[in-house]
Design a protein around this motif. Structure first.
Motif, PDB file in Angstrom:
ATOM      1  N   MET A 160      -9.925 -10.717  -1.155  1.00 28.50           N
ATOM      2  CA  MET A 160     -10.089  -9.322  -2.550  1.00 28.50           C
ATOM      3  C   MET A 160      -9.104  -8.423  -2.086  1.00 28.50           C
ATOM      4  O   MET A 160      -8.540  -7.698  -3.425  1.00 28.50           O
ATOM      5  N   LEU A 161      -9.070  -8.915  -0.755  1.00 31.75           N
ATOM      6  CA  LEU A 161      -7.824  -7.181   0.055  1.00 31.75           C
ATOM      7  C   LEU A 161      -6.068  -8.057  -0.550  1.00 31.75           C
ATOM      8  O   LEU A 161      -5.746  -6.885  -1.086  1.00 31.75           O
ATOM      9  N   ALA A 162      -5.990  -8.748  -0.108  1.00 29.18           N
ATOM     10  CA  ALA A 162      -4.520  -9.178  -0.834  1.00 29.18           C
ATOM     11  C   ALA A 162      -4.008  -9.172  -2.065  1.00 29.18           C
ATOM     12  O   ALA A 162      -3.331  -8.672  -2.690  1.00 29.18           O
ATOM     13  N   ALA A 163      -5.771  -9.105  -2.957  1.00 29.15           N
ATOM     14  CA  ALA A 163      -5.118  -9.547  -4.079  1.00 29.15           C
ATOM     15  C   ALA A 163      -5.545  -7.803  -4.633  1.00 29.15           C
ATOM     16  O   ALA A 163      -4.574  -7.125  -6.286  1.00 29.15           O
ATOM     17  N   TYR A 164      -5.591  -7.316  -4.246  1.00 32.12           N
ATOM     18  CA  TYR A 164      -5.509  -6.055  -4.411  1.00 32.12           C
ATOM     19  C   TYR A 164      -4.679  -5.057  -4.065  1.00 32.12           C
ATOM     20  O   TYR A 164      -4.361  -4.228  -5.047  1.00 32.12           O
ATOM     21  N   CYS A 165      -3.929  -5.700  -2.883  1.00 34.44           N
ATOM     22  CA  CYS A 165      -2.852  -4.893  -2.464  1.00 34.44           C
ATOM     23  C   CYS A 165      -1.325  -5.690  -3.741  1.00 34.44           C
ATOM     24  O   CYS A 165      -0.725  -4.390  -4.001  1.00 34.44           O
ATOM     25  N   ILE A 166      -1.756  -5.970  -4.805  1.00 35.59           N
ATOM     26  CA  ILE A 166      -0.917  -6.836  -5.335  1.00 35.59           C
ATOM     27  C   ILE A 166      -1.108  -5.815  -6.417  1.00 35.59           C
ATOM     28  O   ILE A 166       0.343  -5.726  -7.365  1.00 35.59           O
ATOM     29  N   GLU A 167      -2.522  -5.896  -7.065  1.00 37.92           N
ATOM     30  CA  GLU A 167      -2.543  -5.326  -8.457  1.00 37.92           C
ATOM     31  C   GLU A 167      -2.364  -4.180  -8.100  1.00 37.92           C
ATOM     32  O   GLU A 167      -1.813  -3.484  -9.240  1.00 37.92           O
ATOM     33  N   ASN A 168      -1.426  -3.309  -7.131  1.00 35.09           N
ATOM     34  CA  ASN A 168      -1.412  -1.930  -7.232  1.00 35.09           C
ATOM     35  C   ASN A 168      -0.238  -1.871  -6.033  1.00 35.09           C
ATOM     36  O   ASN A 168       0.541  -0.621  -6.036  1.00 35.09           O
ATOM     37  N   ASN A 169       1.008  -2.188  -5.912  1.00 33.15           N
ATOM     38  CA  ASN A 169       1.457  -2.498  -5.116  1.00 33.15           C
ATOM     39  C   ASN A 169       2.024  -1.757  -3.819  1.00 33.15           C
ATOM     40  O   ASN A 169       2.513  -0.822  -3.928  1.00 33.15           O
ATOM     41  N   VAL A 170       1.040  -2.289  -2.834  1.00 34.82           N
ATOM     42  CA  VAL A 170       0.578  -1.209  -1.789  1.00 34.82           C
ATOM     43  C   VAL A 170      -0.110  -1.980  -0.667  1.00 34.82           C
ATOM     44  O   VAL A 170      -0.180  -3.840  -0.698  1.00 34.82           O
ATOM     45  N   ARG A 171       0.309  -1.687   0.769  1.00 32.54           N
ATOM     46  CA  ARG A 171       0.114  -2.697   1.884  1.00 32.54           C
ATOM     47  C   ARG A 171      -1.706  -2.341   2.342  1.00 32.54           C
ATOM     48  O   ARG A 171      -2.002  -1.465   1.968  1.00 32.54           O
ATOM     49  N   PRO A 172      -1.242  -3.330   3.228  1.00 31.05           N
ATOM     50  CA  PRO A 172      -3.314  -3.688   3.695  1.00 31.05           C
ATOM     51  C   PRO A 172      -3.822  -2.065   5.263  1.00 31.05           C
ATOM     52  O   PRO A 172      -4.194  -1.315   3.836  1.00 31.05           O
ATOM     53  N   ARG A 173      -2.698  -1.558   5.295  1.00 30.61           N
ATOM     54  CA  ARG A 173      -2.992  -0.480   6.145  1.00 30.61           C
ATOM     55  C   ARG A 173      -2.468   1.204   4.785  1.00 30.61           C
ATOM     56  O   ARG A 173      -3.569   2.008   5.302  1.00 30.61           O
ATOM     57  N   SER A 197     -12.053   3.380  -2.993  1.00 29.49           N
ATOM     58  CA  SER A 197     -11.453   2.323  -3.721  1.00 29.49           C
ATOM     59  C   SER A 197     -11.648   1.444  -4.414  1.00 29.49           C
ATOM     60  O   SER A 197     -12.120  -0.140  -4.860  1.00 29.49           O
ATOM     61  N   PHE A 198     -10.992   0.159  -3.159  1.00 31.82           N
ATOM     62  CA  PHE A 198     -11.098  -0.652  -2.555  1.00 31.82           C
ATOM     63  C   PHE A 198     -12.704  -1.264  -2.225  1.00 31.82           C
ATOM     64  O   PHE A 198     -13.133  -2.226  -2.692  1.00 31.82           O
ATOM     65  N   GLN A 199     -13.522  -0.616  -1.569  1.00 28.56           N
ATOM     66  CA  GLN A 199     -15.202  -0.059  -1.529  1.00 28.56           C
ATOM     67  C   GLN A 199     -16.004  -0.866  -2.281  1.00 28.56           C
ATOM     68  O   GLN A 199     -17.087  -1.817  -2.137  1.00 28.56           O
ATOM     69  N   THR A 200     -15.299   0.197  -4.139  1.00 24.03           N
ATOM     70  CA  THR A 200     -16.063   0.424  -4.519  1.00 24.03           C
ATOM     71  C   THR A 200     -15.735  -1.248  -5.479  1.00 24.03           C
ATOM     72  O   THR A 200     -16.451  -2.038  -5.840  1.00 24.03           O
ATOM     73  N   ARG A 201     -14.643  -1.855  -5.902  1.00 27.42           N
ATOM     74  CA  ARG A 201     -14.528  -3.281  -5.960  1.00 27.42           C
ATOM     75  C   ARG A 201     -15.401  -3.748  -4.827  1.00 27.42           C
ATOM     76  O   ARG A 201     -16.305  -5.510  -5.687  1.00 27.42           O
ATOM     77  N   LEU A 202     -15.611  -4.024  -3.666  1.00 27.50           N
ATOM     78  CA  LEU A 202     -16.120  -5.224  -2.853  1.00 27.50           C
ATOM     79  C   LEU A 202     -17.579  -5.026  -3.175  1.00 27.50           C
ATOM     80  O   LEU A 202     -18.526  -5.891  -3.313  1.00 27.50           O
TER      81      LEU A 202
END
Length: 523
Positions: free
Chosen positions: A479-492, A503-508
């Motif tokens: 889900m982190l990879a998907a979130y980063c692709i969708e938002n064009n950001v990096r995990p860090r 936002s990511f924790q809400t998605r989780l």
């Protein structure tokens, strides 16, 4: 000509974490390629023949919604296809094997069927491709980014996989050295980590937990299924580690928690804690007469833990020698039980013990793959230490709270004997969180660990390595990879931006993740 395959998310390793990662990424709308070295996806649950080790609250809480779906689907599989007794069918917490170490002990073939069913919608739609029988052999990088991974099949064919994110869900962290990702192996020193149970002297990168080559069998009293004498039998018959209270091939082993000698029996009715039911996969009393001729069990006991050498970052010759010796140990244990083991009734041997290759999908009833407790671990933005989890450091009964939590887990810090010939370390830990920082390498941008290879230590790996935790890690990574692709950001970026982290924790949470524990004590 070499074949190229492209996907949004490339998952190397189709074990417990890999399958969960594929579900998380595909459910989030990304295309996925998942590879697996063995015939069966599922790892611990299937090819390694290790039924789930779970916290005692698992029937109420302590896992992601998709892991609970898996557990429910296992029970539904038996309810749907097997003629259960009325008593078994009425049992809410139905345990197919009635094992005393697992609340849902079941056959690997059941696990495989359920995992395939869970992935089926995405496989049928083409969103997920699964390539079994393939190992990673090469990774191409550009600075701090992974560009491609080449995998090799059993027939020598090669596939080049390209994607935006690469997840290492292998059992030993195989992708890390190929991609030049900084990682750690073995045991850290107390000077480095401050952990009470870390090495007092220098760190030892070769001091790695024992692995086990499990073996499935059943038992028919009065019959004789004695195997041929294993090649290394005499060695194992006479071997006794200096920290072990008896020969390796005996019923007497140390208690993991106290190290005091314990003498087990084999079969129910012979005494307390019979080993045959320890990880029993199928208890025929759950099924109508004639369904199973016998119970089915798996040998994953102290007696077949292998610690005489590491298999990580050694030569291929040394690795293969240890892998083969671990198989020889399990087969030698079986032969000893068939021919020489003392029985509670005063007799000698249990020749009715029969290997079950149909259960494991591999010759001699051995598992397809060794059960790996500890592999390579990334050097992470954040590393979980013993003092984060220990009740000694948290007298209030609550483990360190991580603001960047992406899940929860619970298990004792359970380290089996190691390749440095150190004995068990089995100590309490508090129910813990999984910090996002432990899933982020210190340098590489688009590789995410998705199994037992997160930022833990030799010590804390001992409680972060179990089935529901590995599943949570893998699903969060997908889900982190998907979130980063969708938002064009990096995990860090996600971890270090309060807005994105929320936002990511809400998605989780919206996808059924539990990010914190209720008030409960140590385990």
């Amino acid at each position: 000509m070499m074949k190229h395959i492209q996907a949004d998310v490339v998952i190397i390793g189709g074990g417990t974490g890999g399958c969960a990662a594929a579900l998380g990424a595909a459910r989030s709308g990304q295309s996925v390629v998942m590879t697996e070295a063995y015939d069966w996806i599922g790892g611990q649950l299937t090819s390694q023949v290790v039924p789930p080790d779970e916290p005692r609250w698992i029937e109420q809480f302590g896992c992601t919604a998709s892991y609970r779906t898996y557990r429910n689907a296992v029970r539904h599989y038996y309810h749907r296809f097997f003629p259960l007794t009325e008593q078994a069918r009425a049992r809410v917490a139905f345990n197919p094997g009635n094992a005393w170490v697992s609340r849902l002990s079941h056959e690997p073939r059941t696990a495989l069927a359920v995992l395939r069913d869970m992935l089926a919608p995405y496989v049928h739609s083409g969103r997920v491709q699964i390539w079994t029988g393939y190992k990673p052999v090469k990774a191409e990088t550009d600075g701090d980014d992974v560009i491609s991974v080449t995998i090799c099949g059993r027939e020598g064919d090669h596939l080049v996989l390209t994607g935006r994110y690469f997840l290492d869900a292998t059992e030993e962290g195989d992708l890390l050295p190929l991609a030049g990702v900084e990682y750690v192996t073995g045991a850290e020193s107390a000077t480095e980590t401050g952990e009470a149970h870390a090495l007092a002297g220098q760190a030892d990168s070769k001091d790695i937990q024992a692995f086990t080559h499990c073996l499935a069998l059943d038992y028919a009293e009065g019959e004789d299924y004695t195997i041929a004498k294993p090649q290394e039998y005499e060695f194992w018959k006479n071997y006794q580690a200096n920290f072990w209270p008896a020969p390796q091939l005996s019923w007497t082993v140390p208690s993991p928690a106290t190290l005091a000698p314990i003498t087990y029996v084999l079969m129910p009715g012979e005494g307390a804690n019979p080993l045959f039911t320890y990880r029993r996969l199928a208890d025929r009393s759950n099924f109508q007469p004639g369904t199973y001729e016998t119970d089915i069990s798996v040998v994953n006991w102290p007696q077949n833990d292998y610690w005489l050498g590491p298999i990580i970052d050694v030569s291929p010759e040394e690795r293969n020698r240890h892998l083969e010796s671990a198989k020889q140990l399990s087969l030698s244990l079986l032969y000893w039980m068939q021919r020489e083991a003392p029985r509670a009734d005063g007799g000698i041997g249990y020749p009715g013990l029969r290997p079950r290759p149909d259960v494991t999908g591999a010759p001699h009833g051995l598992a397809q793959a060794p059960y790996i407790r500890e592999g390579r671990r990334i050097r992470a933005e954040f590393t979980v230490l013993e003092q984060h989890l220990s009740p000694v450091n948290h007298p209030d009964g609550k483990a360190e709270k991580f603001a960047d939590t992406v899940g929860i887990g619970s298990y004792r810090i359970d380290l089996h004997p190691s390749t440095a010939l150190r004995t068990f370390i089995d100590i309490p830990s508090l129910p813990f969180q999984i910090p996002l920082g432990a899933l982020i390498p210190i340098r590489v941008n688009n590789l995410i660990p998705a199994a037992k290879n997160i930022g833990t230590t030799h010590i804390t790996n001992g409680c972060y390595r179990l089935h529901p935790v590995e599943w949570n890690i893998g699903e969060a990574a997908g889900m982190l990879a998907a979130y980063c692709i969708e938002n064009n950001v990096r995990p860090r970026d996600v971890r270090n931006s309060p807005e994105m982290l929320v936002s990511f924790q809400t998605r989780l949470r919206n996808n059924g993740f539990e990010l914190e524990w209720p008030s409960i004590g140590a385990v």
